[in-house]
Design a protein around this motif. Structure first.
Motif, short mmCIF file in Angstrom:
data_model
loop_
_atom_site.label_atom_id
_atom_site.label_comp_id
_atom_site.label_asym_id
_atom_site.label_seq_id
_atom_site.Cartn_x
_atom_site.Cartn_y
_atom_site.Cartn_z
N GLY A 217 0.78 -1.23 0.00
CA GLY A 217 0.00 0.00 0.00
C GLY A 217 0.81 1.27 0.00
N ALA A 218 2.13 1.17 0.11
CA ALA A 218 2.98 2.36 0.16
C ALA A 218 3.47 2.69 -1.25
CB ALA A 218 4.17 2.12 1.08
N PRO A 219 3.18 3.87 -1.77
CA PRO A 219 3.59 4.22 -3.13
C PRO A 219 5.05 4.64 -3.20
CG PRO A 219 2.46 6.08 -2.15
CD PRO A 219 2.40 4.96 -1.14
N SER A 225 7.23 13.25 3.50
CA SER A 225 6.00 13.86 4.01
C SER A 225 5.67 15.19 3.34
CB SER A 225 6.12 14.09 5.53
OG SER A 225 7.20 14.95 5.82
N ASP A 226 6.57 15.72 2.54
CA ASP A 226 6.30 16.98 1.84
C ASP A 226 5.80 16.75 0.42
OD1 ASP A 226 8.70 16.03 0.83
OD2 ASP A 226 9.74 17.97 0.91
N HIS A 231 3.14 8.27 2.77
CA HIS A 231 2.37 7.17 3.34
C HIS A 231 2.84 7.03 4.79
CE1 HIS A 231 1.27 2.88 4.01
NE2 HIS A 231 0.28 3.14 3.18
N ALA A 232 2.00 7.44 5.73
CA ALA A 232 2.42 7.54 7.14
C ALA A 232 2.90 6.20 7.70
CB ALA A 232 1.27 8.09 7.98
N ARG A 237 7.32 2.61 9.46
CA ARG A 237 8.01 1.32 9.32
C ARG A 237 9.44 1.52 8.84
NH1 ARG A 237 5.60 -3.47 5.41
NH2 ARG A 237 7.30 -4.97 5.67
N HIS A 238 9.64 2.49 7.97
CA HIS A 238 10.99 2.77 7.47
C HIS A 238 11.93 3.20 8.59
CE1 HIS A 238 12.39 7.02 7.15
NE2 HIS A 238 13.40 6.52 6.46
#
Length: 260
Positions: A217-219, A225-226, A231-232, A237-238
């Motif tokens: 689900g993470a593009p 974040s800017d 993807h929060a 997780r990163h």
């Protein structure tokens, strides 16, 4: 942990590269982390990310990889958040990316490592690298070129790691002597499931210590974040996996500083 961010000029292979140098307050010694930017270049978000790493007792250098082509801000806030304008920005930035040949990245990364190692309070010995988007690819190239100087790599939503060219970065992973972590974006046209399998096969064949996983689900660009790709959960997780990797790196180099 308080940190200090300084804008510096780094002597590189073909000129001076502007960069962020972020260090914790105190005398150190702090293990070195070389951070490879995404295509949108140096900006507050990258400084913020470097500061978060430095808060865990690391000295971080974030150079402008495009120094041959441009200095200063590369994109506007609208180009980061408007998908249509992002496409136009990529069109402008693509020639700058193409300038970064494997040979130039090898020379530049040696200069960046030299500069970072010479800073007061930076621990001697090998560095870790972290890269985002195109920076993940370039960080891998740097580690392959300098396996004795870069002993850990965290690569996040990288593209162009596997190509059909004879100098594709994945074909040189046999040079690696440290641990690598790859976090792939979901449904990423620049790193397809087939390409991920090819990378993992090459790492397996070379006997590299690695982790490779897809963030569902993470593009592409999920840590930033800017941008409109943020993807929060992917970003959270990163950080968790990056600090786990850096903690392992710190332990392996025998540094006595506080653990991440």
């Amino acid at each position: 942990m308080q940190t200090q961010t300084t804008e510096v000029q780094v002597p590189a292979a073909d000129g001076e590269a502007e960069a962020y140098l972020v260090k914790p307050e105190g005398d150190g010694p702090f293990p070195a982390v070389l951070m490879f930017m995404d295509a949108f270049g140096l900006r507050p978000r990258l400084a913020e990310m470097a500061e978060r790493i430095a808060e865990h007792d690391y000295a971080v250098l974030v150079p402008n990889l495009f120094y041959r082509s441009a200095q200063g801000p590369l994109v506007t806030s609208e180009e980061l958040t408007d998908p249509e304008k992002r496409g136009a920005a990529f069109g402008r930035l693509m020639p700058m990316m193409q300038v970064l040949t494997l040979e130039r990245m090898a020379l530049d990364s040696a200069a960046y490592l030299d500069f970072l190692a010479a800073q007061p309070g930076v621990a001697s010995g090998p560095a870790a690298a972290v890269g985002y988007c195109m920076g993940g690819r370039n960080a891998l190239i740097a580690m392959e070129a300098h396996p004795d100087r870069i002993k850990a790599l965290g690569s996040f939503h990288a593209g162009g790691v596997v190509t059909d060219q004879p100098n594709s970065p994945h074909l040189a992973v046999g040079n690696l002597t440290g641990e690598v972590y790859f976090a792939h974006a979901d449904n990423d046209r620049s790193m397809t499931p087939e390409q991920i399998k090819a990378l993992e096969a090459a790492l397996d064949e070379a006997g590299v210590t690695y982790t490779s996983e897809v963030y569902e689900g993470a593009p592409h660009g999920f840590t930033m974040s800017d941008t409109s790709s943020y993807h929060a959960e992917g970003e959270r997780r990163h950080w968790e996996n990056l600090f786990e990797l850096l903690s392992s790196f710190r332990t392996s180099r025998g540094n006595s500083g506080r653990s991440a």
